[in-house]
Enzyme design. Structure first.
Site, PDB file in Angstrom:
ATOM      1  N   ARG A   1      16.007 -62.829 -41.223  1.00 26.23           N
ATOM      2  CA  ARG A   1      14.619 -62.727 -40.774  1.00 26.23           C
ATOM      3  C   ARG A   1      13.843 -63.895 -41.371  1.00 26.23           C
ATOM      4  O   ARG A   1      13.892 -64.137 -42.581  1.00 26.23           O
ATOM      5  CB  ARG A   1      14.015 -61.396 -41.231  1.00 26.23           C
ATOM      6  CG  ARG A   1      12.545 -61.178 -40.859  1.00 26.23           C
ATOM      7  CD  ARG A   1      12.154 -59.764 -41.250  1.00 26.23           C
ATOM      8  NE  ARG A   1      10.727 -59.501 -41.201  1.00 26.23           N
ATOM      9  CZ  ARG A   1      10.076 -59.026 -40.137  1.00 26.23           C
ATOM     10  NH1 ARG A   1      10.735 -58.789 -39.022  1.00 26.23           N
ATOM     11  NH2 ARG A   1       8.775 -58.779 -40.191  1.00 26.23           N
TER      12      ARG A   1
ATOM     13  N   GLY B   1       3.369 -58.157 -33.960  1.00 27.60           N
ATOM     14  CA  GLY B   1       2.236 -57.640 -33.207  1.00 27.60           C
ATOM     15  C   GLY B   1       2.597 -57.031 -31.874  1.00 27.60           C
ATOM     16  O   GLY B   1       1.707 -56.687 -31.092  1.00 27.60           O
TER      17      GLY B   1
ATOM     18  N   TYR C   1       8.558 -64.136 -49.623  1.00 29.83           N
ATOM     19  CA  TYR C   1       9.383 -63.618 -50.707  1.00 29.83           C
ATOM     20  C   TYR C   1      10.369 -64.700 -51.166  1.00 29.83           C
ATOM     21  O   TYR C   1      10.242 -65.862 -50.799  1.00 29.83           O
ATOM     22  CB  TYR C   1      10.062 -62.320 -50.270  1.00 29.83           C
ATOM     23  CG  TYR C   1       9.058 -61.227 -49.972  1.00 29.83           C
ATOM     24  CD1 TYR C   1       8.181 -60.784 -50.956  1.00 29.83           C
ATOM     25  CD2 TYR C   1       8.952 -60.664 -48.705  1.00 29.83           C
ATOM     26  CE1 TYR C   1       7.235 -59.805 -50.698  1.00 29.83           C
ATOM     27  CE2 TYR C   1       8.003 -59.676 -48.430  1.00 29.83           C
ATOM     28  CZ  TYR C   1       7.151 -59.248 -49.430  1.00 29.83           C
ATOM     29  OH  TYR C   1       6.213 -58.297 -49.165  1.00 29.83           O
TER      30      TYR C   1
ATOM     31  N   GLY D   1      14.394 -63.468 -45.262  1.00 26.93           N
ATOM     32  CA  GLY D   1      13.983 -64.814 -45.640  1.00 26.93           C
ATOM     33  C   GLY D   1      12.574 -65.134 -45.200  1.00 26.93           C
ATOM     34  O   GLY D   1      12.243 -66.304 -44.983  1.00 26.93           O
TER      35      GLY D   1
END
Length: 319
Positions: A182, A252, A135, A131
């Site tokens: 996600r 990161g 997208y 999610g």
């Protein structure tokens, strides 16, 4: 834990793809093809979740059946980026999308449900719903994209309706303890930003917690992509407090000590690594030994070459 991102759509959206060589799980042949792969991961002690992904408007008509438009919450196209596809890395503009009708939204939810069921039949331990990153699901969540005036657009609750209905449908199909999601509320990736990411993230975390899913996997505000570096002072504390299940963060992270501090401080239960794991097939062992890491090669991140990019990084004992 291993994730594999796959294409899930069947039926009306049978051949929708963002890129060539995208694996799927919408029919029996796909289920059978995944079984030996899942077995191999399990035989080596891994837990394997299948990430279900739909690109939505992040596509081009050349990858749609009969040249149809890609689908989205909106009919607004992505304007300031180029679509990259094909084995030669050809570029073109993203195509204007088709705004899903309410009936079509129900069809998409059902397609996700079937994909989740297929994943469990193939032997996966669960599914992660993608999610994030601009997208399809993110295109409903973010007010920069979602310009609908029906029950799936407008205020925060309406914009979250489609993702939450989708999560609930999958949870009912395979069990909420096998479902993760996600999210990237702070990111503007693929021109999908939001005017109030704190409220968006917190509302989704609270709502998902009520559904009892296994985990919530959130991208930090400092997400780094091949197109941009998103670095802000915002944090995920409100989402961490709102979600009562396992809370995973990504974005990161490549340093063992930094990751340990995040967990020790209670900011997350788990850390997700992308580039570092790609370049180090034995990353957990290297972290345990505090061993040096292989450097990743971004030029081979997206390749259909079976021997270059994902399989050519050495294990520790090979160095």
């Amino acid at each position: 834990m291993f994730y594999h991102q796959i294409k899930l759509i069947k039926g009306f959206f049978l051949k929708i793809k963002r890129l060539p060589n995208t694996p799927g799980i919408w029919k029996d042949e796909h289920v059978e093809a995944w079984k030996p792969i899942v077995d191999a991961v399990h035989d080596n002690g891994g837990i394997f979740f299948c990430q279900l992904w739909h690109s939505g408007r992040v596509s081009n008509t050349s990858y749609q059946p009969n040249g149809r438009s890609p689908i989205s919450s909106t009919d607004k196209p992505i304007l300031n980026q180029l679509f990259i596809g094909g084995s030669g890395g050809e570029t073109s503009q993203y195509s204007p999308p088709h705004r899903l009708t309410i009936d079509e939204i129900s069809e998409v939810i059902n397609d996700f449900r079937i994909a989740a069921r297929n994943a469990i039949e193939a032997g996966f331990d669960g599914v992660e719903i993608h999610g994030a990153n601009g997208y399809l699901i993110d295109q409903f969540l973010k007010d920069q994209v979602n310009d609908r005036t029906d029950q799936y657009g407008g205020n925060l609750e309406n914009r979250c309706r489609f993702p939450l209905e989708l999560v609930e449908a999958i949870s009912n199909e395979i069990g909420s303890d096998r479902v993760g999601i996600r999210l990237s509320p702070f990111a503007n990736y693929n021109e999908s930003g939001d005017s109030d990411p704190h409220s968006l993230g917190t509302f989704m975390a609270e709502s998902l917690s009520k559904l009892g899913i296994a985990y919530c996997h959130v991208i930090e505000p400092r997400m780094v992509t091949q197109f941009e570096r998103v670095e802000t002072r915002d944090r995920l504390g409100s989402m961490r407090m709102a979600f009562k299940g396992t809370f995973i963060v990504a974005g990161g992270y490549h340093d063992r000590d930094e990751a340990n501090r995040v967990v020790e401080n209670g900011d997350a239960d788990l850390l997700a690594f992308g580039r570092a794991f790609l370049a180090n097939p034995d990353l957990p062992r290297r972290f345990r030994l505090n061993a040096p890491l292989n450097k990743y090669d971004r030029n081979t991140f997206y390749t259909d070459d079976p021997v270059v990019g994902y399989t050519d990084y050495p294990f520790l004992e090979e160095i």
